[in-house]
Design an enzyme around this catalytic site. Structure first.
Site, PDB file in Angstrom:
ATOM      1  NE  ARG A   1       7.444 -65.325 -54.542  1.00 31.96           N
ATOM      2  CZ  ARG A   1       8.290 -66.027 -53.784  1.00 31.96           C
ATOM      3  NH1 ARG A   1       9.506 -65.558 -53.551  1.00 31.96           N
ATOM      4  NH2 ARG A   1       7.937 -67.188 -53.274  1.00 31.96           N
TER       5      ARG A   1
ATOM      6  CE  LYS B   1      14.344 -67.713 -48.534  1.00 30.25           C
ATOM      7  NZ  LYS B   1      13.246 -67.202 -49.385  1.00 30.25           N
TER       8      LYS B   1
ATOM      9  N   PRO C   1      12.844 -72.311 -51.799  1.00 28.31           N
ATOM     10  CG  PRO C   1      14.321 -74.092 -51.768  1.00 28.31           C
ATOM     11  CD  PRO C   1      13.999 -72.849 -52.522  1.00 28.31           C
ATOM     12  CD  GLU C   2       8.673 -69.928 -46.756  1.00 28.50           C
ATOM     13  OE1 GLU C   2       9.080 -69.241 -45.807  1.00 28.50           O
ATOM     14  OE2 GLU C   2       7.653 -69.634 -47.414  1.00 28.50           O
TER      15      GLU C   2
END
Length: 259
Positions: free
Chosen positions: A248, A52, A2-3
């Site tokens: 990524r 996060k 998740p951001e």
């Protein structure tokens, strides 16, 4: 993974339904029974986000630390208490709603010293009022690593994820390969302000929206983006370049983001 806006949104929502309530805590999956028993019946004092990481504070200085990692998932569900869906590591049940957390990378009990050590490893969080942009710029300006890498380094700056990285750099016309030491203070200040604005909008709308004046999309994550996953730049119509940064995927426009 998740951001950062997702975690802050969860903290905000969970604070509304859990804070000030004695919670029924269980581990339907069975892998967190001892921790759940320790928390069961305690009053939840607050819920916070650090980058996060989700932090649930309970009476008696007991702290629940959750990090979802790549595969963790949170579900907020209404009462009456429904059957668990999937392998629920921990269930936090209040009087009107409950929170189920499946598959987190970290699900553990901390004391205040443990929490201090954890937060000391996390860079300033864009969405927290105590975030210090000067500290972030100092770290970036001393680094030979690329800005594209540094923005995803949670020990430098917390909260920016993979989609926001590409989008913010495109909006600020910064090439992801620019060395951190070559980023000017003026460019950093614009990047910081833009990132804060976009992440705050993400919390508010519960979606990644980086296109000015756009509404959430209809896809799974409701995002509205400029270049991430796109073929052409909306500014110059040139081809978007896709690269990998630390495994990524990232996107940039070579024309608009000249190195």
């Amino acid at each position: 993974m998740p951001e950062g806006h997702t975690i802050h949104r969860a903290a905000r929502d969970h604070r509304k339904i859990l804070k000030g309530r004695a919670l029924r805590v269980s581990s339907p999956q069975g892998r967190f029974e001892e921790g759940a028993d320790w928390l069961d019946g305690r009053v939840c004092g607050d819920v916070e986000a650090y980058g996060k990481h989700l932090i649930y504070r309970f009476e008696g200085e007991a702290i629940l630390h959750i990090h979802l990692g790549l595969f963790g998932r949170i579900r907020k569900r209404k009462m009456p208490e429904p059957e668990p869906r999937g392998a629920v590591r921990i269930r936090l049940a209040g009087d009107t709603h409950l929170v189920d957390i499946n598959g987190p990378t970290a699900c553990e009990i901390l004391d205040p010293d443990d929490l201090a050590r954890l937060t000391a490893r996390i860079g300033p969080d864009l969405l927290r009022p105590d975030a210090d942009p000067n500290l972030v710029f100092t770290r970036i300006s001393k680094s030979r690593s690329s800005v594209g890498k540094l923005l995803m380094n949670q020990s430098v700056l917390a909260g920016i994820g993979n989609i926001y990285r590409s989008e913010i750099l495109w909006r600020q016309r910064i090439h992801p390969d620019l060395p951190g030491k070559d980023l000017t203070r003026e460019a950093f200040d614009r990047l910081w302000a833009d990132a804060v604005q976009l992440l705050e909008l993400g919390v508010k709308r519960n979606a990644i929206i980086t296109v000015d004046n756009a509404a959430p999309g209809k896809g799974r994550y409701r995002e509205r983006v400029n270049i991430f996953g796109k073929d052409n730049c909306p500014a110059c119509a040139g081809a978007i370049t896709r690269v990998e940064i630390d495994t990524r995927k990232a996107y940039y426009c070579a024309a608009c983001q000249a190195l």
